[in-house]
Design a protein around this motif. Structure first.
Motif, PDB file in Angstrom:
ATOM      1  N   GLN A 118       0.810  -1.219   0.000  1.00  0.00           N
ATOM      2  CA  GLN A 118       0.000   0.000   0.000  1.00  0.00           C
ATOM      3  C   GLN A 118       0.843   1.269   0.000  1.00  0.00           C
ATOM      4  O   GLN A 118       0.357   2.347  -0.330  1.00  0.00           O
ATOM      5  N   THR A 119       2.108   1.163   0.378  1.00  0.00           N
ATOM      6  CA  THR A 119       2.976   2.333   0.459  1.00  0.00           C
ATOM      7  C   THR A 119       4.318   2.007  -0.172  1.00  0.00           C
ATOM      8  O   THR A 119       4.992   1.069   0.265  1.00  0.00           O
ATOM      9  N   LEU A 120       4.686   2.738  -1.196  1.00  0.00           N
ATOM     10  CA  LEU A 120       5.972   2.513  -1.820  1.00  0.00           C
ATOM     11  C   LEU A 120       7.095   2.919  -0.873  1.00  0.00           C
ATOM     12  O   LEU A 120       6.949   3.836  -0.058  1.00  0.00           O
ATOM     13  N   LEU A 121       8.210   2.237  -0.992  1.00  0.00           N
ATOM     14  CA  LEU A 121       9.375   2.596  -0.193  1.00  0.00           C
ATOM     15  C   LEU A 121       9.860   3.994  -0.538  1.00  0.00           C
ATOM     16  O   LEU A 121       9.922   4.377  -1.720  1.00  0.00           O
ATOM     17  N   ALA A 122      10.214   4.753   0.482  1.00  0.00           N
ATOM     18  CA  ALA A 122      10.811   6.062   0.263  1.00  0.00           C
ATOM     19  C   ALA A 122      12.292   5.898  -0.059  1.00  0.00           C
ATOM     20  O   ALA A 122      12.923   4.908   0.306  1.00  0.00           O
ATOM     21  N   ALA A 123      12.846   6.867  -0.747  1.00  0.00           N
ATOM     22  CA  ALA A 123      14.275   6.857  -1.026  1.00  0.00           C
ATOM     23  C   ALA A 123      15.054   6.937   0.280  1.00  0.00           C
ATOM     24  O   ALA A 123      14.683   7.685   1.193  1.00  0.00           O
ATOM     25  N   PRO A 124      16.123   6.158   0.427  1.00  0.00           N
ATOM     26  CA  PRO A 124      16.936   6.242   1.641  1.00  0.00           C
ATOM     27  C   PRO A 124      17.481   7.652   1.859  1.00  0.00           C
ATOM     28  O   PRO A 124      17.730   8.400   0.899  1.00  0.00           O
ATOM     29  N   THR A 125      17.664   7.983   3.107  1.00  0.00           N
ATOM     30  CA  THR A 125      18.206   9.295   3.468  1.00  0.00           C
ATOM     31  C   THR A 125      19.529   9.112   4.196  1.00  0.00           C
ATOM     32  O   THR A 125      19.890   8.009   4.613  1.00  0.00           O
ATOM     33  N   GLY A 126      20.223  10.219   4.365  1.00  0.00           N
ATOM     34  CA  GLY A 126      21.428  10.223   5.180  1.00  0.00           C
ATOM     35  C   GLY A 126      22.653   9.611   4.533  1.00  0.00           C
ATOM     36  O   GLY A 126      23.627   9.303   5.233  1.00  0.00           O
ATOM     37  N   LEU A 127      22.644   9.426   3.206  1.00  0.00           N
ATOM     38  CA  LEU A 127      23.818   8.850   2.547  1.00  0.00           C
ATOM     39  C   LEU A 127      25.015   9.785   2.721  1.00  0.00           C
ATOM     40  O   LEU A 127      24.932  10.986   2.443  1.00  0.00           O
ATOM     41  N   ALA A 128      26.119   9.232   3.195  1.00  0.00           N
ATOM     42  CA  ALA A 128      27.343  10.015   3.414  1.00  0.00           C
ATOM     43  C   ALA A 128      28.524   9.215   2.894  1.00  0.00           C
ATOM     44  O   ALA A 128      28.570   7.979   3.024  1.00  0.00           O
ATOM     45  N   ALA A 129      29.481   9.914   2.300  1.00  0.00           N
ATOM     46  CA  ALA A 129      30.674   9.285   1.748  1.00  0.00           C
ATOM     47  C   ALA A 129      31.915   9.932   2.348  1.00  0.00           C
ATOM     48  O   ALA A 129      32.055  11.167   2.318  1.00  0.00           O
ATOM     49  N   THR A 130      32.801   9.117   2.887  1.00  0.00           N
ATOM     50  CA  THR A 130      34.037   9.606   3.489  1.00  0.00           C
ATOM     51  C   THR A 130      35.220   9.007   2.746  1.00  0.00           C
ATOM     52  O   THR A 130      35.387   7.777   2.705  1.00  0.00           O
ATOM     53  N   ALA A 131      36.032   9.877   2.139  1.00  0.00           N
ATOM     54  CA  ALA A 131      37.173   9.414   1.353  1.00  0.00           C
ATOM     55  C   ALA A 131      38.328   9.008   2.261  1.00  0.00           C
ATOM     56  O   ALA A 131      38.572   9.625   3.306  1.00  0.00           O
ATOM     57  N   GLY A 132      39.024   7.941   1.852  1.00  0.00           N
ATOM     58  CA  GLY A 132      40.211   7.494   2.561  1.00  0.00           C
ATOM     59  C   GLY A 132      41.308   7.176   1.566  1.00  0.00           C
ATOM     60  O   GLY A 132      41.305   7.674   0.433  1.00  0.00           O
TER      61      GLY A 132
ATOM     62  N   GLN B  32      39.999   4.154  -0.838  1.00  0.00           N
ATOM     63  CA  GLN B  32      38.712   3.600  -0.437  1.00  0.00           C
ATOM     64  C   GLN B  32      37.751   4.727  -0.070  1.00  0.00           C
ATOM     65  O   GLN B  32      38.163   5.846   0.238  1.00  0.00           O
ATOM     66  N   VAL B  33      36.462   4.404  -0.137  1.00  0.00           N
ATOM     67  CA  VAL B  33      35.412   5.336   0.269  1.00  0.00           C
ATOM     68  C   VAL B  33      34.477   4.594   1.224  1.00  0.00           C
ATOM     69  O   VAL B  33      33.963   3.516   0.901  1.00  0.00           O
ATOM     70  N   GLN B  34      34.304   5.155   2.415  1.00  0.00           N
ATOM     71  CA  GLN B  34      33.384   4.589   3.401  1.00  0.00           C
ATOM     72  C   GLN B  34      32.014   5.234   3.218  1.00  0.00           C
ATOM     73  O   GLN B  34      31.890   6.464   3.239  1.00  0.00           O
ATOM     74  N   LEU B  35      30.978   4.398   3.041  1.00  0.00           N
ATOM     75  CA  LEU B  35      29.622   4.896   2.792  1.00  0.00           C
ATOM     76  C   LEU B  35      28.684   4.409   3.877  1.00  0.00           C
ATOM     77  O   LEU B  35      28.723   3.240   4.281  1.00  0.00           O
ATOM     78  N   THR B  36      27.841   5.302   4.354  1.00  0.00           N
ATOM     79  CA  THR B  36      26.813   4.961   5.331  1.00  0.00           C
ATOM     80  C   THR B  36      25.516   5.671   4.955  1.00  0.00           C
ATOM     81  O   THR B  36      25.532   6.694   4.266  1.00  0.00           O
TER      82      THR B  36
ATOM     83  N   ALA C 244      32.675  11.748  -3.272  1.00  0.00           N
ATOM     84  CA  ALA C 244      33.914  11.645  -2.459  1.00  0.00           C
ATOM     85  C   ALA C 244      35.097  11.863  -3.398  1.00  0.00           C
ATOM     86  O   ALA C 244      35.174  11.230  -4.455  1.00  0.00           O
ATOM     87  N   GLN C 245      35.986  12.760  -3.000  1.00  0.00           N
ATOM     88  CA  GLN C 245      37.185  13.028  -3.790  1.00  0.00           C
ATOM     89  C   GLN C 245      38.402  12.482  -3.038  1.00  0.00           C
ATOM     90  O   GLN C 245      38.692  12.928  -1.915  1.00  0.00           O
ATOM     91  N   LEU C 246      39.082  11.527  -3.631  1.00  0.00           N
ATOM     92  CA  LEU C 246      40.247  10.929  -3.004  1.00  0.00           C
ATOM     93  C   LEU C 246      41.492  11.764  -3.365  1.00  0.00           C
ATOM     94  O   LEU C 246      41.663  12.164  -4.519  1.00  0.00           O
TER      95      LEU C 246
END
Length: 232
Positions: free
Chosen positions: A141-155, A158-162, A227-229
């Protein structure tokens, strides 16, 4: 999902079976009609219409999209309308497997020639190999909403994503692009809300989106992040 233009008696949402000859004691089929002259009806039989087992509920309204689901588990059949249980039959002795290999499997059309065609529209007709629960059907009955809070940390290479957990999501698809605005290509299917992308090189800039998935399908993409490495 179904939208009726008009109530046409004995029109079919679906009709699966092997018999073209209607009769009181002949015919092997199961069908769902939005209007049988008074009710919406699901029925299944191996011995004609006098021996149907089924469920009758209030006929569907015209002009609106409506979600309809039928489940069969053991001796219990249930019919849901817009995620709400509308009728049940706990004395079922038949299930789809007793029909054998059906040769006439129709959407919007009856096996029986005199019956009219369905007058309306369908969207996302699905068949599952198990009975969905009431909670699973409610998800439609309810479509999934787009995820929020995506963050990218460059290392270093590598890139850490949450990202935030999306209620009712069962998995996530993380996608990456080398260009702002995409196109994005999926790089991981995940059950959790974090990922370390090591398929990157120092000095590069990478763009990411994530979308959620559950039984009903996929959400829209999240807002993109980048993210810019640094070059080492």
């Amino acid at each position: 999902w179904v939208k009726l233009n008009s109530r046409v008696a004995q029109g079919r949402m679906f009709d699966f079976g092997t018999s073209t000859t209607p009769g009181a004691t002949t015919g092997s089929y199961m069908f769902l009609t939005p209007y049988n002259g008074s009710n919406m009806r699901f029925a299944i039989t191996t011995n004609g219409f006098n021996n149907e087992q089924g469920i009758n509920v209030t006929a569907l309204n015209t002009g609106v999209w409506t979600h309809v689901a039928v489940t069969l588990s053991g001796t219990s059949a249930k019919l849901y309308v817009n995620g709400v249980l509308s009728g049940s039959n706990n004395s079922m002795t038949l299930n789809p497997s007793v029909l054998g290999t059906t040769t006439q499997n129709y959407l919007g059309k009856s096996q029986f020639g005199p019956d009219p065609y369905f007058d309306g529209s369908f969207d996302e007709f699905r068949i599952y190999n198990r009975a969905l629960t009431a909670g699973e059907i409610a998800l439609f009955q309810t479509l999934l909403a787009a995820p929020t809070g995506l963050a990218a940390t460059a290392g270093n290479a590598q890139v850490q994503l949450t990202w935030d957990n999306e209620a009712d999501a069962t998995s996530y698809t993380l996608s990456r692009s080398g260009n702002s605005g995409g196109p994005y290509m999926a790089i991981a299917q995940l059950s959790g809300t974090n990922f370390t992308d090591t398929n990157v090189v120092n000095g590069g800039t990478y763009y990411y989106v994530v979308r959620a998935t559950n039984l009903t399908g996929e959400s829209p993409d999240s807002q993109p992040v980048s993210a810019q490495l640094v070059s080492l």
